[in-house]
Motif scaffolding. Structure first.
Motif, PDB file in Angstrom:
ATOM      1  N   LEU A   2      13.197  -2.210  -3.637  1.00  0.00           N
ATOM      2  CA  LEU A   2      12.115  -2.570  -2.488  1.00  0.00           C
ATOM      3  C   LEU A   2      10.925  -3.055  -2.932  1.00  0.00           C
ATOM      4  O   LEU A   2      10.247  -3.942  -2.598  1.00  0.00           O
ATOM      5  N   GLN A   3      10.670  -2.619  -4.322  1.00  0.00           N
ATOM      6  CA  GLN A   3       9.244  -3.237  -4.998  1.00  0.00           C
ATOM      7  C   GLN A   3       9.459  -4.567  -5.132  1.00  0.00           C
ATOM      8  O   GLN A   3       8.572  -5.464  -4.796  1.00  0.00           O
ATOM      9  N   LEU A   4      10.700  -5.172  -5.545  1.00  0.00           N
ATOM     10  CA  LEU A   4      11.158  -6.547  -6.006  1.00  0.00           C
ATOM     11  C   LEU A   4      10.869  -7.542  -4.496  1.00  0.00           C
ATOM     12  O   LEU A   4      10.364  -8.366  -4.435  1.00  0.00           O
ATOM     13  N   CYS A   5      11.381  -6.686  -3.460  1.00  0.00           N
ATOM     14  CA  CYS A   5      11.322  -7.610  -2.011  1.00  0.00           C
ATOM     15  C   CYS A   5      10.145  -7.524  -1.689  1.00  0.00           C
ATOM     16  O   CYS A   5       9.744  -8.636  -1.184  1.00  0.00           O
ATOM     17  N   LEU A   6       9.043  -6.470  -1.715  1.00  0.00           N
ATOM     18  CA  LEU A   6       7.744  -6.739  -1.335  1.00  0.00           C
ATOM     19  C   LEU A   6       7.150  -7.768  -2.202  1.00  0.00           C
ATOM     20  O   LEU A   6       6.380  -8.415  -1.656  1.00  0.00           O
ATOM     21  N   THR A   7       7.088  -7.865  -3.503  1.00  0.00           N
ATOM     22  CA  THR A   7       6.336  -8.635  -4.381  1.00  0.00           C
ATOM     23  C   THR A   7       6.887 -10.169  -3.953  1.00  0.00           C
ATOM     24  O   THR A   7       5.964 -11.000  -3.979  1.00  0.00           O
ATOM     25  N   LYS A   8       8.005 -10.388  -3.601  1.00  0.00           N
ATOM     26  CA  LYS A   8       8.427 -11.650  -3.273  1.00  0.00           C
ATOM     27  C   LYS A   8       7.916 -12.068  -1.709  1.00  0.00           C
ATOM     28  O   LYS A   8       7.580 -13.143  -1.595  1.00  0.00           O
ATOM     29  N   ALA A   9       7.791 -10.898  -1.010  1.00  0.00           N
ATOM     30  CA  ALA A   9       7.381 -11.438   0.341  1.00  0.00           C
ATOM     31  C   ALA A   9       5.675 -11.700   0.179  1.00  0.00           C
ATOM     32  O   ALA A   9       5.080 -12.485   0.719  1.00  0.00           O
ATOM     33  N   VAL A  10       5.050 -11.168  -0.547  1.00  0.00           N
ATOM     34  CA  VAL A  10       3.645 -11.282  -0.802  1.00  0.00           C
ATOM     35  C   VAL A  10       3.332 -12.600  -1.340  1.00  0.00           C
ATOM     36  O   VAL A  10       2.472 -13.223  -1.012  1.00  0.00           O
ATOM     37  N   ASP A  11       4.311 -12.940  -2.187  1.00  0.00           N
ATOM     38  CA  ASP A  11       4.227 -14.300  -2.930  1.00  0.00           C
ATOM     39  C   ASP A  11       4.605 -15.413  -1.832  1.00  0.00           C
ATOM     40  O   ASP A  11       3.722 -16.565  -1.819  1.00  0.00           O
ATOM     41  N   ILE A  12       5.465 -15.437  -0.999  1.00  0.00           N
ATOM     42  CA  ILE A  12       5.812 -16.304  -0.242  1.00  0.00           C
ATOM     43  C   ILE A  12       4.598 -16.386   0.939  1.00  0.00           C
ATOM     44  O   ILE A  12       4.419 -17.609   1.324  1.00  0.00           O
ATOM     45  N   ALA A  13       4.023 -15.325   1.584  1.00  0.00           N
ATOM     46  CA  ALA A  13       2.978 -15.556   2.177  1.00  0.00           C
ATOM     47  C   ALA A  13       1.671 -15.949   1.943  1.00  0.00           C
ATOM     48  O   ALA A  13       0.668 -16.149   2.495  1.00  0.00           O
ATOM     49  N   GLN A  14       1.191 -16.114   0.311  1.00  0.00           N
ATOM     50  CA  GLN A  14       0.458 -16.587  -0.329  1.00  0.00           C
ATOM     51  C   GLN A  14      -0.850 -15.759   0.095  1.00  0.00           C
ATOM     52  O   GLN A  14      -1.881 -15.796   0.049  1.00  0.00           O
ATOM     53  N   ALA A  15      -0.328 -14.147  -0.004  1.00  0.00           N
ATOM     54  CA  ALA A  15      -1.224 -13.049   0.352  1.00  0.00           C
ATOM     55  C   ALA A  15      -1.464 -12.468  -1.183  1.00  0.00           C
ATOM     56  O   ALA A  15      -1.150 -12.756  -2.270  1.00  0.00           O
ATOM     57  N   ASP A  16      -2.157 -11.024  -0.882  1.00  0.00           N
ATOM     58  CA  ASP A  16      -2.402 -10.361  -2.298  1.00  0.00           C
ATOM     59  C   ASP A  16      -2.115  -8.891  -2.369  1.00  0.00           C
ATOM     60  O   ASP A  16      -2.532  -8.361  -3.201  1.00  0.00           O
ATOM     61  N   CYS A  17      -1.768  -8.652  -1.185  1.00  0.00           N
ATOM     62  CA  CYS A  17      -1.510  -6.939  -1.189  1.00  0.00           C
ATOM     63  C   CYS A  17      -0.295  -6.679  -0.140  1.00  0.00           C
ATOM     64  O   CYS A  17       0.057  -7.562   0.802  1.00  0.00           O
ATOM     65  N   GLY A  18       0.218  -5.605  -0.055  1.00  0.00           N
ATOM     66  CA  GLY A  18       1.190  -5.229   0.979  1.00  0.00           C
ATOM     67  C   GLY A  18       1.691  -3.843   0.925  1.00  0.00           C
ATOM     68  O   GLY A  18       1.487  -3.474  -0.335  1.00  0.00           O
ATOM     69  N   GLY A  19       2.601  -3.556   1.692  1.00  0.00           N
ATOM     70  CA  GLY A  19       3.351  -2.146   1.676  1.00  0.00           C
ATOM     71  C   GLY A  19       4.893  -2.353   2.256  1.00  0.00           C
ATOM     72  O   GLY A  19       4.733  -3.018   3.134  1.00  0.00           O
ATOM     73  N   LEU A  20       5.691  -1.659   1.647  1.00  0.00           N
ATOM     74  CA  LEU A  20       7.167  -1.499   2.328  1.00  0.00           C
ATOM     75  C   LEU A  20       7.633  -0.174   2.867  1.00  0.00           C
ATOM     76  O   LEU A  20       7.493   0.647   1.966  1.00  0.00           O
ATOM     77  N   TYR A  21       7.545   0.043   4.152  1.00  0.00           N
ATOM     78  CA  TYR A  21       7.863   1.325   4.776  1.00  0.00           C
ATOM     79  C   TYR A  21       9.264   1.439   5.259  1.00  0.00           C
ATOM     80  O   TYR A  21       9.861   0.401   5.661  1.00  0.00           O
ATOM     81  N   LEU A  22       9.804   2.686   5.032  1.00  0.00           N
ATOM     82  CA  LEU A  22      11.279   2.701   5.457  1.00  0.00           C
ATOM     83  C   LEU A  22      11.147   3.937   6.602  1.00  0.00           C
ATOM     84  O   LEU A  22      10.020   4.639   6.400  1.00  0.00           O
ATOM     85  N   VAL A  23      11.792   3.551   7.792  1.00  0.00           N
ATOM     86  CA  VAL A  23      12.001   4.503   8.778  1.00  0.00           C
ATOM     87  C   VAL A  23      12.975   5.728   8.765  1.00  0.00           C
ATOM     88  O   VAL A  23      14.137   5.477   8.208  1.00  0.00           O
ATOM     89  N   ASP A  24      12.286   6.932   8.680  1.00  0.00           N
ATOM     90  CA  ASP A  24      13.078   8.193   8.508  1.00  0.00           C
ATOM     91  C   ASP A  24      14.059   8.365   9.944  1.00  0.00           C
ATOM     92  O   ASP A  24      13.423   8.444  10.901  1.00  0.00           O
ATOM     93  N   ASP A  25      15.452   8.154   9.771  1.00  0.00           N
ATOM     94  CA  ASP A  25      16.103   8.272  10.895  1.00  0.00           C
ATOM     95  C   ASP A  25      16.382   9.665  11.505  1.00  0.00           C
ATOM     96  O   ASP A  25      16.786   9.713  12.725  1.00  0.00           O
ATOM     97  N   ARG A  26      15.539  10.499  10.993  1.00  0.00           N
ATOM     98  CA  ARG A  26      15.548  11.780  11.687  1.00  0.00           C
ATOM     99  C   ARG A  26      14.483  11.946  12.632  1.00  0.00           C
ATOM    100  O   ARG A  26      14.669  12.585  13.764  1.00  0.00           O
ATOM    101  N   ASP A  27      13.333  11.497  12.421  1.00  0.00           N
ATOM    102  CA  ASP A  27      12.076  11.606  13.377  1.00  0.00           C
ATOM    103  C   ASP A  27      11.444  10.263  13.573  1.00  0.00           C
ATOM    104  O   ASP A  27      10.372  10.036  14.027  1.00  0.00           O
ATOM    105  N   ASP A  28      12.103   9.099  12.969  1.00  0.00           N
ATOM    106  CA  ASP A  28      11.337   7.834  13.109  1.00  0.00           C
ATOM    107  C   ASP A  28       9.969   7.616  12.528  1.00  0.00           C
ATOM    108  O   ASP A  28       9.201   6.867  13.083  1.00  0.00           O
ATOM    109  N   SER A  29       9.652   8.657  11.805  1.00  0.00           N
ATOM    110  CA  SER A  29       8.251   8.518  10.930  1.00  0.00           C
ATOM    111  C   SER A  29       8.429   7.217   9.925  1.00  0.00           C
ATOM    112  O   SER A  29       9.556   7.138   9.710  1.00  0.00           O
ATOM    113  N   LEU A  30       7.234   7.051   9.759  1.00  0.00           N
ATOM    114  CA  LEU A  30       7.242   5.781   8.466  1.00  0.00           C
ATOM    115  C   LEU A  30       6.820   6.304   7.356  1.00  0.00           C
ATOM    116  O   LEU A  30       5.899   7.106   7.133  1.00  0.00           O
ATOM    117  N   HIS A  31       7.318   5.912   6.156  1.00  0.00           N
ATOM    118  CA  HIS A  31       7.262   6.483   4.863  1.00  0.00           C
ATOM    119  C   HIS A  31       6.843   5.154   3.788  1.00  0.00           C
ATOM    120  O   HIS A  31       7.772   4.411   3.754  1.00  0.00           O
TER     121      HIS A  31
END
Length: 459
Positions: free
Chosen positions: A342-371
């Protein structure tokens, strides 16, 4: 002989004068009394005779000079008359007061269509299509030497009107001043100029209709003409840029590379091709391909350089994206855990967007909360405050819509609380839900502290 007569005459007159005095005053005559008057009279007569001879000689010289000048004048007038009559260009002699044609030569008769030598137009008003007032005013300009070259439209005997160029000077002739006009038919020149203007316009339209920027350089630091596509890149018209120096048009960040490449082409006399990212004003950077081709003169020197700029941003971005995807696949095969992937995917996404920060959340399938599972370029306090979002939070509700958002923070404030984003100084953000089998399983957030928006191609 003349001097002797003048000497005797002078002495005789003085002696006569002395004799009259002797009679009046009854003085006895003597030879000595007449000696001095005789000498003075003789000398005076000689002086007078000498002066008379000089005056006579001068009069003869003046008469000879006068005769010679008259002969030269007559010869000049005859030569001018011959040149006027036999000249191959149409010539007119015009009375500047009345506009009457005093004389018209054979070439003029032929040009205007008066084949009979006994026929000719009576005045310049029959030839010139201008009004009589304008024609008289122009003749006065020529008479006072204020203007000697004119462009008119003259009417031929057939009724056809042709453009002419007229050279006019005032000339004295037999006690009066006339206007001597040389008339040149410029119909062919007019047609050639019209054809050239039309061709130039066609070329201009062709250049301005293509999306490629085209321009030429007069020297390494000066533009020649430019086309519409090039001018629009700088929010100018072609006239705003043409013949101006590069320093007056190009942004400071583009100027060094442009000047260096220009000087290289002018010095080496070889075509040059290079590519670079170009950022103009607040627009998205574009990847441009530049070509600069020198045109050499007969001596082998660079006369000018033709340049083109082609926008190949999409092609370059596609290449970059393919490279990033390839690198991502290779890198993913080397990961050992979900978190690392997941960290690798986030790094590549930030690179593609020419951005400088970001975060990757997973959805808990039990209560649909974001982590929050991976993050980059964010401070610890921000991470702690955004590490989890409950199902009912605005962020989670927005993700469950399964619609990506590419907005700035002001626009994002319509859906979620952006207090933390403003405090962190984030200006643009992308929220991209990820679904599997119609169920949202993750969310990718990419943000920038610098850019106003996420590049459309990167989205």
């Amino acid at each position: 002989m003349q001097r002797l007569v003048y000497a005797l005459g002078g002495s005789g007159l003085l002696c006569l004068f002395c004799t009259v005095q002797l009679q009046l005053f009854r003085i006895p005559p003597s030879i000595g009394f007449f000696l001095v008057p005789t000498l003075i009279g003789s000398l005076g007569g000689l002086v007078l005779a000498s002066r008379n001879q000089r005056i006579t000689a001068l009069n003869q010289q003046l008469q000879q000079t006068h005769d010679h000048l008259n002969a030269l004048y007559a010869e000049s007038e005859e030569r001018n008359q011959r040149l006027f009559e036999q000249g191959t260009t149409a010539q007119l002699l015009i009375d500047p007061v009345t506009g009457a044609l005093v004389k018209i030569n054979v070439a003029a008769r032929r040009f205007y269509g008066y084949t009979d030598e006994h026929q000719q137009p009576a005045s310049i008003f029959e030839l010139n299509t201008d009004t009589a007032e304008t024609t008289l005013a122009n003749m006065q300009l020529a008479l006072t030497l204020e203007q000697l070259t004119f462009h008119f439209h003259h009417r031929l005997r057939s009724g056809e009107v042709v453009p002419v160029e007229v050279y006019t000077i005032p000339v004295p002739l037999r006690g009066r001043v006339l206007l001597h006009s040389v008339v040149i038919d410029i119909s062919d020149q007019d047609r050639a100029e019209h054809h050239l203007r039309r061709k130039t316009l066609e070329q201009r339209l062709l250049l301005d209709s293509i999306p490629v920027g085209v321009w030429y350089l007069k020297d390494a630091e000066t533009f020649g003409s430019v086309n519409q596509a090039f001018a629009q890149s700088f929010h100018c018209t072609p006239q705003d840029i043409a013949h101006h120096r590069l320093q007056e048009i190009l942004p400071a960040e583009l100027l060094p590379q442009a000047l260096a490449s220009n000087r290289q082409v002018f010095d080496e006399k070889q075509a040059l091709h290079y590519e670079q990212w170009v950022h103009l004003d607040q627009t998205t950077p574009r990847y441009m391909a530049f070509t600069k081709t020198p045109k050499l003169d007969e001596q082998g020197q660079v006369e000018f350089v033709v340049c083109t700029a082609t926008d190949i941003t999409n092609t370059q971005q596609a290449k970059e994206l393919l490279r990033m995807e390839r690198d991502l696949h290779v890198a993913l095969t080397a990961t050992h855990s979900m978190k690392e992937s997941l960290q690798l995917c986030l790094t590549k996404a930030v690179d593609i967007a020419q951005a400088d920060c970001g975060g990757l959340y997973l959805v808990d399938d039990r209560d649909d909360s974001l982590h929050l599972m991976a993050h980059q370029g964010l401070p610890a306090a921000f991470i702690e405050a955004t590490s989890m979002f409950a199902k009912t939070s605005p962020q989670a509700v927005l993700v469950q819509r399964n619609q990506p958002f590419y907005v700035n923070c002001e626009e994002l404030g319509q859906w979620i609380d952006t207090t933390l984003l403003h405090a962190e100084g984030i200006r643009a953000m992308a929220i991209v839900p990820n679904a599997f089998q119609d169920r949202v399983i993750a969310c990718l957030n990419v943000a920038s502290h610098q850019n106003q928006e996420i590049d459309p191609f990167s989205r």
